[in-house]
Write a protein that holds these residues in place. Structure first.
Motif, PDB file in Angstrom:
ATOM      1  N   ALA A  21       0.827  -1.202   0.000  1.00  0.00           N
ATOM      2  CA  ALA A  21       0.000   0.000   0.000  1.00  0.00           C
ATOM      3  C   ALA A  21       0.860   1.250   0.000  1.00  0.00           C
ATOM      4  CB  ALA A  21      -0.915   0.007   1.224  1.00  0.00           C
ATOM      5  N   SER A  22       0.283   2.316  -0.516  1.00  0.00           N
ATOM      6  CA  SER A  22       0.928   3.630  -0.429  1.00  0.00           C
ATOM      7  C   SER A  22      -0.184   4.660  -0.277  1.00  0.00           C
ATOM      8  CB  SER A  22       1.773   3.921  -1.669  1.00  0.00           C
ATOM      9  OG  SER A  22       0.947   4.008  -2.818  1.00  0.00           O
ATOM     10  N   ASP A  23       0.145   5.762   0.334  1.00  0.00           N
ATOM     11  CA  ASP A  23      -0.852   6.792   0.567  1.00  0.00           C
ATOM     12  C   ASP A  23      -0.133   8.078   0.935  1.00  0.00           C
ATOM     13  OD1 ASP A  23      -3.329   7.970   0.840  1.00  0.00           O
ATOM     14  OD2 ASP A  23      -3.987   6.684   2.481  1.00  0.00           O
ATOM     15  N   TRP A  24      -0.848   9.187   0.807  1.00  0.00           N
ATOM     16  CA  TRP A  24      -0.343  10.435   1.350  1.00  0.00           C
ATOM     17  C   TRP A  24      -0.323  10.278   2.865  1.00  0.00           C
ATOM     18  CZ3 TRP A  24       1.026  15.105  -0.940  1.00  0.00           C
ATOM     19  CH2 TRP A  24       0.831  15.190  -2.311  1.00  0.00           C
ATOM     20  N   MET A  25       0.773  10.638   3.489  1.00  0.00           N
ATOM     21  CA  MET A  25       0.884  10.517   4.938  1.00  0.00           C
ATOM     22  C   MET A  25       1.523  11.766   5.519  1.00  0.00           C
ATOM     23  SD  MET A  25       1.997   6.635   5.592  1.00  0.00           S
ATOM     24  CE  MET A  25       1.305   5.315   4.624  1.00  0.00           C
ATOM     25  N   VAL A  54       3.083   6.898   9.031  1.00  0.00           N
ATOM     26  CA  VAL A  54       3.607   5.548   8.818  1.00  0.00           C
ATOM     27  C   VAL A  54       3.309   4.699  10.055  1.00  0.00           C
ATOM     28  CG1 VAL A  54       5.705   4.180   8.480  1.00  0.00           C
ATOM     29  CG2 VAL A  54       5.392   6.298   7.197  1.00  0.00           C
ATOM     30  N   GLY A  55       3.505   5.279  11.234  1.00  0.00           N
ATOM     31  CA  GLY A  55       3.248   4.544  12.474  1.00  0.00           C
ATOM     32  C   GLY A  55       1.785   4.174  12.640  1.00  0.00           C
ATOM     33  N   SER A  56       0.878   5.087  12.299  1.00  0.00           N
ATOM     34  CA  SER A  56      -0.545   4.772  12.458  1.00  0.00           C
ATOM     35  C   SER A  56      -0.987   3.694  11.475  1.00  0.00           C
ATOM     36  CB  SER A  56      -1.406   6.033  12.327  1.00  0.00           C
ATOM     37  OG  SER A  56      -1.448   6.501  10.995  1.00  0.00           O
ATOM     38  N   TYR A  57      -0.416   3.704  10.264  1.00  0.00           N
ATOM     39  CA  TYR A  57      -0.736   2.652   9.302  1.00  0.00           C
ATOM     40  C   TYR A  57      -0.208   1.314   9.799  1.00  0.00           C
ATOM     41  CZ  TYR A  57      -2.761   5.239   5.417  1.00  0.00           C
ATOM     42  OH  TYR A  57      -3.603   5.966   4.611  1.00  0.00           O
ATOM     43  N   ARG A  58       1.021   1.311  10.305  1.00  0.00           N
ATOM     44  CA  ARG A  58       1.603   0.075  10.843  1.00  0.00           C
ATOM     45  C   ARG A  58       0.715  -0.485  11.951  1.00  0.00           C
ATOM     46  NH1 ARG A  58       6.421  -2.775  11.574  1.00  0.00           N
ATOM     47  NH2 ARG A  58       7.616  -1.382  10.254  1.00  0.00           N
ATOM     48  N   ARG A  59       0.292   0.383  12.873  1.00  0.00           N
ATOM     49  CA  ARG A  59      -0.554  -0.072  13.978  1.00  0.00           C
ATOM     50  C   ARG A  59      -1.884  -0.628  13.467  1.00  0.00           C
ATOM     51  NH1 ARG A  59       2.008   4.392  16.021  1.00  0.00           N
ATOM     52  NH2 ARG A  59       0.277   5.822  15.562  1.00  0.00           N
ATOM     53  N   SER A  60      -2.499   0.035  12.496  1.00  0.00           N
ATOM     54  CA  SER A  60      -3.763  -0.448  11.935  1.00  0.00           C
ATOM     55  C   SER A  60      -3.587  -1.809  11.268  1.00  0.00           C
ATOM     56  CB  SER A  60      -4.320   0.544  10.907  1.00  0.00           C
ATOM     57  OG  SER A  60      -4.803   1.697  11.521  1.00  0.00           O
ATOM     58  N   MET A  61      -2.492  -1.967  10.546  1.00  0.00           N
ATOM     59  CA  MET A  61      -2.245  -3.233   9.858  1.00  0.00           C
ATOM     60  C   MET A  61      -1.969  -4.355  10.852  1.00  0.00           C
ATOM     61  SD  MET A  61      -0.101  -1.828   6.597  1.00  0.00           S
ATOM     62  CE  MET A  61      -0.199  -3.294   5.589  1.00  0.00           C
ATOM     63  N   ALA A  71       7.925  -0.815   6.387  1.00  0.00           N
ATOM     64  CA  ALA A  71       7.129   0.418   6.390  1.00  0.00           C
ATOM     65  C   ALA A  71       8.120   1.561   6.198  1.00  0.00           C
ATOM     66  CB  ALA A  71       6.360   0.575   7.695  1.00  0.00           C
ATOM     67  N   LEU A  72       8.071   2.202   5.047  1.00  0.00           N
ATOM     68  CA  LEU A  72       9.053   3.223   4.697  1.00  0.00           C
ATOM     69  C   LEU A  72       8.440   4.616   4.668  1.00  0.00           C
ATOM     70  CD1 LEU A  72      10.809   1.560   1.636  1.00  0.00           C
ATOM     71  CD2 LEU A  72      11.693   1.734   3.953  1.00  0.00           C
ATOM     72  N   ASP A  73       9.168   5.577   5.191  1.00  0.00           N
ATOM     73  CA  ASP A  73       8.850   6.987   5.008  1.00  0.00           C
ATOM     74  C   ASP A  73       9.767   7.455   3.886  1.00  0.00           C
ATOM     75  OD1 ASP A  73       8.663   9.746   5.038  1.00  0.00           O
ATOM     76  OD2 ASP A  73       8.715   9.902   7.227  1.00  0.00           O
ATOM     77  N   ASP A  88       6.461   1.124  -6.908  1.00  0.00           N
ATOM     78  CA  ASP A  88       6.219   0.045  -7.865  1.00  0.00           C
ATOM     79  C   ASP A  88       7.332  -0.986  -7.788  1.00  0.00           C
ATOM     80  OD1 ASP A  88       3.887   1.218  -8.720  1.00  0.00           O
ATOM     81  OD2 ASP A  88       4.752   2.031 -10.569  1.00  0.00           O
ATOM     82  N   SER A  89       8.561  -0.521  -7.757  1.00  0.00           N
ATOM     83  CA  SER A  89       9.710  -1.416  -7.699  1.00  0.00           C
ATOM     84  C   SER A  89       9.700  -2.234  -6.412  1.00  0.00           C
ATOM     85  CB  SER A  89      11.003  -0.603  -7.814  1.00  0.00           C
ATOM     86  OG  SER A  89      12.109  -1.428  -7.592  1.00  0.00           O
ATOM     87  N   LEU A  90       9.453  -1.581  -5.275  1.00  0.00           N
ATOM     88  CA  LEU A  90       9.426  -2.292  -4.005  1.00  0.00           C
ATOM     89  C   LEU A  90       8.284  -3.280  -3.936  1.00  0.00           C
ATOM     90  CD1 LEU A  90      10.236   0.657  -1.576  1.00  0.00           C
ATOM     91  CD2 LEU A  90      11.695  -1.307  -2.068  1.00  0.00           C
ATOM     92  N   ALA A  91       7.130  -2.899  -4.454  1.00  0.00           N
ATOM     93  CA  ALA A  91       5.970  -3.784  -4.429  1.00  0.00           C
ATOM     94  C   ALA A  91       6.239  -5.037  -5.257  1.00  0.00           C
ATOM     95  CB  ALA A  91       4.727  -3.064  -4.948  1.00  0.00           C
ATOM     96  N   ILE A  92       6.834  -4.864  -6.425  1.00  0.00           N
ATOM     97  CA  ILE A  92       7.125  -6.015  -7.289  1.00  0.00           C
ATOM     98  C   ILE A  92       8.149  -6.908  -6.632  1.00  0.00           C
ATOM     99  CG2 ILE A  92       8.198  -6.667  -9.481  1.00  0.00           C
ATOM    100  CD1 ILE A  92       6.812  -4.101 -10.645  1.00  0.00           C
ATOM    101  N   LYS A  93       9.196  -6.340  -6.014  1.00  0.00           N
ATOM    102  CA  LYS A  93      10.220  -7.131  -5.365  1.00  0.00           C
ATOM    103  C   LYS A  93       9.683  -7.876  -4.148  1.00  0.00           C
ATOM    104  CE  LYS A  93      14.053  -4.178  -6.717  1.00  0.00           C
ATOM    105  NZ  LYS A  93      15.038  -3.199  -6.261  1.00  0.00           N
TER     106      LYS A  93
END
Length: 95
Positions: A21-25, A54-61, A71-73, A88-93
């Motif tokens: 996943a990716s999103d504006w954070m 990033v932390g709130s997404y990690r906690r939700s997941m 989880a990258l900033d 895209d590159s990270l998701a594919i890898k």
């Protein structure tokens, strides 16, 4: 409702399935000035009530049952203007 979104993703994925996943954070602790200058205009333009971090997404997941491997900033990673290419590159890898 991001918690509900990740709960549903976890429910429908096969055991061992992955999600990328990716999103504006926002940063973990933005100043009031940063919120007014950057966060509020983006939220208003995209009709979203707030941005997570990033932390709130990690906690939700993790709350939904996911094991969060990465989880990258991307601000820290460097050139955020190219972030979609990097994602895209990270998701594919990751698969």
């Amino acid at each position: 409702d991001k918690d509900l979104f990740f709960q549903e993703c976890f429910r429908v994925l096969k055991p061992g399935g992955r999600i990328s996943a990716s999103d504006w954070m926002q940063s973990e602790n933005p100043t009031e000035q940063e919120v007014q200058q950057f966060i509020e205009p983006i939220c208003a333009a995209h009709a979203v009530p707030h941005m997570g971090s990033v932390g709130s997404y990690r906690r939700s997941m993790e709350k939904a049952g996911f094991l969060v491997a990465t989880a990258l900033d991307l601000r820290v990673e460097g050139d955020i203007l190219r972030n979609w290419e990097m994602l895209d590159s990270l998701a594919i890898k990751s698969f």
